[in-house]
Design an enzyme around this catalytic site. Structure first.
Site, mmCIF file in Angstrom:
data_model
loop_
_atom_site.group_PDB
_atom_site.id
_atom_site.type_symbol
_atom_site.label_atom_id
_atom_site.label_comp_id
_atom_site.label_asym_id
_atom_site.label_seq_id
_atom_site.Cartn_x
_atom_site.Cartn_y
_atom_site.Cartn_z
ATOM 1 C CG HIS A 218 -11.378 60.732 0.392
ATOM 2 N ND1 HIS A 218 -10.933 59.676 -0.411
ATOM 3 C CD2 HIS A 218 -9.909 61.461 0.400
ATOM 4 C CE1 HIS A 218 -9.794 59.486 -0.779
ATOM 5 N NE2 HIS A 218 -9.211 60.590 -0.328
ATOM 6 C CB ALA B 20 -22.711 53.565 -20.248
ATOM 7 C CB ALA C 127 -26.032 50.985 -11.305
ATOM 8 C CB SER D 20 -24.983 52.139 -15.619
ATOM 9 O OG SER D 20 -25.806 52.939 -15.218
#
Length: 212
Positions: free
Chosen positions: A140, A188, A152, A170
């Site tokens: 939020h 990543a 991802a 990712s």
């Protein structure tokens, strides 16, 4: 039913964009790509029609078709967006997978790619032309600028600000309240516990600056 869409780009996220539109029952008319090697080929039965400046197809956009820019590289993505705005007076549509979960109070700009299992929390603001890959969780009150890419499985906790053109690899974790600067890059799997300056590259757990 929404208008059909022409996808700009026939590589990278293009096939995933096709899947997203199909998941929402939106017809994809075809792909446009400047690499002539892709012409007269098909992606999952949908043809690559020609170049991105082909007027015969461009004239359909805003009339019979919408457009979506499925190009990963920001410089090329910007070029195509600007061309559509100048020549067709239109902005690319959003590609939001039906398996993404968006809070009713989350807001989106135009031209965003939001893949399956992405979660956007309450009050989150996503700018324009962003790429949010599969399974990214945005908690939020997060603010995401234009042309941001999030890999991802990344988790972005509450009250984070990500400035335009930042790249988050990712599986990264961004802790609450952190600010990621303009054109910053997060490697990543990194765990980011403090602010990242404009143009800075960080990596590791905890993430530290990588000297270029």
């Amino acid at each position: 039913m929404e208008k059909a869409v022409i996808i700009f780009g026939a590589k990278g996220i293009a096939r995933a964009a096709l899947e997203i539109f199909r998941s929402n029952g939106i017809e994809v008319y075809g792909f446009l790509d400047d690499d002539t090697k892709t012409h007269q080929t098909e992606i999952d039965t949908i043809p690559v029609l020609g170049k991105t400046d082909d007027h015969g197809f461009l004239k359909l956009i805003g009339q019979k078709c919408e457009a979506f820019v499925a190009i990963d590289e920001n410089s090329v993505r910007k070029k195509q967006v600007n061309m559509l705005m100048e020549k067709r007076k239109t902005m690319p549509m959003n590609a939001v997978h039906k398996m993404a979960q968006l809070s009713e109070s989350a807001t989106l700009g135009h031209g965003n790619f939001i893949n399956a299992r992405v979660i956007l929390g309450a009050g989150t603001k996503v700018g324009q032309h962003c790429i949010l890959n599969s399974g990214a969780v945005i908690e939020h009150n997060v603010t995401i600028g234009d042309f941001v890419q999030i890999g991802a499985g990344t988790v972005v906790n509450a009250d984070v600000t990500i400035e335009k053109e930042a790249f988050i690899g990712s599986g990264a974790l961004i802790v609450s309240g952190v600010k990621i600067g303009k054109k910053a890059r997060v490697g990543a799997g990194s765990v980011v516990v403090s602010d990242v300056a404009d143009g800075e590259t960080v990596f590791g757990n905890p993430a530290v600056k990588i000297e270029k």
